[in-house]
Enzyme design. Structure first.
Site, mmCIF file in Angstrom:
data_model
loop_
_atom_site.group_PDB
_atom_site.id
_atom_site.type_symbol
_atom_site.label_atom_id
_atom_site.label_comp_id
_atom_site.label_asym_id
_atom_site.label_seq_id
_atom_site.Cartn_x
_atom_site.Cartn_y
_atom_site.Cartn_z
ATOM 1 N N ARG A 160 0.880 -1.171 0.000
ATOM 2 C CA ARG A 160 0.000 0.000 0.000
ATOM 3 C C ARG A 160 0.913 1.215 0.000
ATOM 4 O O ARG A 160 1.728 1.398 0.910
ATOM 5 C CB ARG A 160 -0.904 0.021 1.230
ATOM 6 C CG ARG A 160 -1.557 1.377 1.431
ATOM 7 C CD ARG A 160 -2.635 1.375 2.461
ATOM 8 N NE ARG A 160 -3.838 0.748 1.949
ATOM 9 C CZ ARG A 160 -5.051 0.925 2.469
ATOM 10 N NH1 ARG A 160 -5.228 1.717 3.495
ATOM 11 N NH2 ARG A 160 -6.090 0.301 1.957
ATOM 12 N N ARG A 190 -13.846 -8.167 1.910
ATOM 13 C CA ARG A 190 -12.427 -7.921 1.630
ATOM 14 C C ARG A 190 -11.630 -9.174 1.967
ATOM 15 O O ARG A 190 -10.719 -9.571 1.234
ATOM 16 C CB ARG A 190 -11.902 -6.742 2.478
ATOM 17 C CG ARG A 190 -12.504 -5.378 2.173
ATOM 18 C CD ARG A 190 -12.072 -4.854 0.820
ATOM 19 N NE ARG A 190 -10.629 -4.791 0.664
ATOM 20 C CZ ARG A 190 -9.838 -3.810 1.116
ATOM 21 N NH1 ARG A 190 -10.362 -2.773 1.751
ATOM 22 N NH2 ARG A 190 -8.530 -3.834 0.903
ATOM 23 N N CYS A 228 -16.542 1.965 0.942
ATOM 24 C CA CYS A 228 -15.354 1.143 1.199
ATOM 25 C C CYS A 228 -14.806 1.335 2.602
ATOM 26 O O CYS A 228 -14.040 0.506 3.082
ATOM 27 C CB CYS A 228 -14.285 1.447 0.154
ATOM 28 S SG CYS A 228 -13.788 3.169 0.142
ATOM 29 N N HIS A 231 -7.569 0.840 -6.423
ATOM 30 C CA HIS A 231 -7.745 -0.021 -5.250
ATOM 31 C C HIS A 231 -8.415 -1.316 -5.726
ATOM 32 O O HIS A 231 -9.586 -1.563 -5.437
ATOM 33 C CB HIS A 231 -8.595 0.714 -4.213
ATOM 34 C CG HIS A 231 -8.479 0.194 -2.821
ATOM 35 N ND1 HIS A 231 -7.820 -0.993 -2.518
ATOM 36 C CD2 HIS A 231 -8.932 0.695 -1.625
ATOM 37 C CE1 HIS A 231 -7.881 -1.188 -1.213
ATOM 38 N NE2 HIS A 231 -8.542 -0.193 -0.650
ATOM 39 N N GLN A 277 -10.232 -3.724 -3.179
ATOM 40 C CA GLN A 277 -11.506 -3.190 -2.701
ATOM 41 C C GLN A 277 -12.620 -3.494 -3.700
ATOM 42 O O GLN A 277 -13.702 -3.952 -3.335
ATOM 43 C CB GLN A 277 -11.385 -1.666 -2.505
ATOM 44 C CG GLN A 277 -12.672 -1.003 -2.079
ATOM 45 C CD GLN A 277 -13.099 -1.417 -0.681
ATOM 46 O OE1 GLN A 277 -12.327 -1.312 0.257
ATOM 47 N NE2 GLN A 277 -14.329 -1.871 -0.523
ATOM 48 N N ASP A 285 -17.068 7.410 -1.437
ATOM 49 C CA ASP A 285 -15.830 7.250 -0.674
ATOM 50 C C ASP A 285 -15.539 8.599 -0.028
ATOM 51 O O ASP A 285 -16.121 9.626 -0.426
ATOM 52 C CB ASP A 285 -14.681 6.821 -1.617
ATOM 53 C CG ASP A 285 -13.429 6.361 -0.866
ATOM 54 O OD1 ASP A 285 -13.459 6.315 0.380
ATOM 55 O OD2 ASP A 285 -12.422 6.055 -1.533
HETATM 56 N N1 CP Z 1 -11.197 0.398 2.431
HETATM 57 C C1 CP Z 1 -9.933 0.266 2.870
HETATM 58 O O1 CP Z 1 -8.995 0.028 2.091
HETATM 59 O O2 CP Z 1 -9.820 0.345 4.218
HETATM 60 P P1 CP Z 1 -8.449 0.562 5.005
HETATM 61 O O3 CP Z 1 -7.867 1.871 4.549
HETATM 62 O O4 CP Z 1 -8.819 0.552 6.457
HETATM 63 O O5 CP Z 1 -7.512 -0.573 4.653
#
Ligand code: CP
Length: 308
Positions: free
Chosen positions: A102, A292, A264, A129, A132, A224
Site C-alpha cells: 500500500r 475484503r 469502502c 484499489h 476493494q 468514498d
Molecule cells: N477500504 C480500505 O482500504 O480500508 P483501510 O484503509 O482501512 O484498509
C-alpha cells in the site's frame, strides 16, 4: 495472472474466476472447512499509509489459508531511508512467497512487480484499489445474483482510487456505470481511455456533474471519503469543492427502490454520506468490509497457490 496491480490488467474471466473462488472460500470459512491452500507460505505486507481493513483482512486471510503474514511498515524498512524499491523487491523475493504493498505512486507498485520474482498485490495506491473493488463486485453479486446489466453509480471524488477501479471493474463485468463528480475531481485519463474503448463497444457509461443524473435508476450507489488516505492536507479544499456530492435520502429517492449503498470505509458521516443513510445501509456496508477478507484470500490463492 502473475500479479494484481490494477484491474485494467485483468480480463473479465480472471475477475469472475476470483469472485467464484471468493464465494467458495467464504462458504468454507462459514462452515469451518479447513482450506490451507497456502500452507507454509508467507506474505510480506509493505504499508506506507494507514489501514484497518486491508491490513487485518490480509493478515487473517493468509493465516486462514495456512500461511504467515509479515507486516512491514515502510517506517521500519530501509525503503523508508531511501533503499531503492528495485533492491527491496529483489531482497524480499528471496524470503517470502508474495508481496502486498500500500503506497502512494502506482509506478512504485509496477516497479516492485517488475523487479520481484514473486507475485505482487496492490493494496491501494492513489490511482487504484483493485482489492476493494473485487470485494465490492462480490458483495453486489451476492445481493443481486448477477452483475451484468445492473447500474452502478459513484458519487463524489472522480479522481478517487476506488472510483477509478469501480469504473474499470464495473464495465469489465458488464455493468452500467455512472460517475458524478465536479470538474475539479475528474477520473484519470488512462481510465477514461479504457472507458471510451468500452463505450465504443456498446457499454453504458455516464460522467456528469449532476448527482441526480448519475443516481437515476441506480441499483447500487457508491461513495468514498472526500479526502483520501495520506492526503489530509487537502481536506478543507475538498470540502469546498465536493460539497453537494453526498449520498443522502434525497439522492436515494431517484434510485431503484431496493438500492444498495456501498462504502469502502472509513466513512465521514455528514460529508460524503449522511449518518442516517449510513446506518440504514450498515448491514450491506459491513458485508462489503467482510468480503475484503474472502476476495483477497481468493487473490492470494490464485497468485501464490500451486498452479494447475
Ligand atoms: N477500504 C480500505 O482500504 O480500508 P483501510 O484503509 O482501512 O484498509
Amino acid at each position: 495472472m502473475k500479479h494484481l496491480l490494477k484491474l485494467l490488467d485483468c480480463s473479465t474471466e480472471e475477475i469472475l474466476s476470483i469472485l467464484d473462488m471468493a464465494d467458495q472460500l467464504k462458504y468454507e470459512n462459514k462452515h469451518n472447512i479447513t482450506h490451507h491452500h497456502l500452507a507454509g507460505k508467507s506474505l510480506g505486507m509493505i504499508f506506507e499509509k494507514s489501514s484497518t481493513r486491508t491490513r487485518v483482512s490480509f493478515e487473517t486471510g493468509i493465516y486462514q489459508l495456512g500461511g504467515q503474514p509479515l507486516f512491514l511498515s515502510s517506517r521500519d524498512l530501509q525503503i523508508g531511508r531511501g533503499e531503492p524499491v528495485e533492491d527491496t523487491a529483489r531482497t524480499l523475493s528471496r524470503y517470502v512467497h508474495g508481496l502486498l504493498i500500500r503506497t502512494y505512486a502506482q509506478d512504485e507498485v509496477e516497479t516492485l512487480a517488475k523487479c520481484a520474482s514473486i507475485p505482487v498485490i496492490n493494496g491501494m495506491t492513489d490511482f487504484c484499489h483493485p482489492c476493494q473493488v473485487l470485494a465490492d463486485l462480490m458483495t453486489i453479486r451476492e445481493k443481486f445474483a448477477q452483475l451484468e446489466g445492473l447500474k452502478l453509480c459513484f458519487i463524489g471524488d472522480g479522481h478517487d482510487n476506488v472510483a477509478n477501479s469501480l469504473m474499470v471493474g464495473g464495465l469489465k463485468v458488464g455493468m452500467e456505470v455512472a460517475v458524478a463528480s465536479p470538474s475539479t475531481h475528474q477520473p484519470y485519463p488512462e481510465v477514461m481511455d479504457f472507458v471510451n474503448g468500452e463505450i465504443a463497444k456498446g457499454a453504458k457509461f455516464t460522467l456528469t456533474e449532476d448527482v441526480y443524473e448519475a443516481a437515476k435508476n441506480a441499483d447500487v450507489v457508491f461513495t468514498d471519503v472526500w479526502t483520501s488516505t495520506g492526503h489530509e492536507d487537502m481536506r478543507e479544499e475538498n470540502r469546498r469543492q465536493l460539497a453537494g456530492y453526498q449520498v443522502n435520502h434525497e439522492l436515494l429517492e431517484v434510485c431503484k427502490p431496493e438500492v444498495m449503498v456501498q462504502h469502502c470505509l472509513p466513512a465521514v458521516r455528514g460529508e460524503e454520506i449522511t449518518a442516517e443513510v449510513f446506518e440504514e445501509h450498515a448491514d450491506e456496508i459491513f458485508e462489503e468490509a467482510e468480503n475484503r477478507l474472502h476476495a483477497q484470500k481468493a487473490v492470494m490463492v490464485k497468485l501464490m497457490g500451486e498452479q494447475d
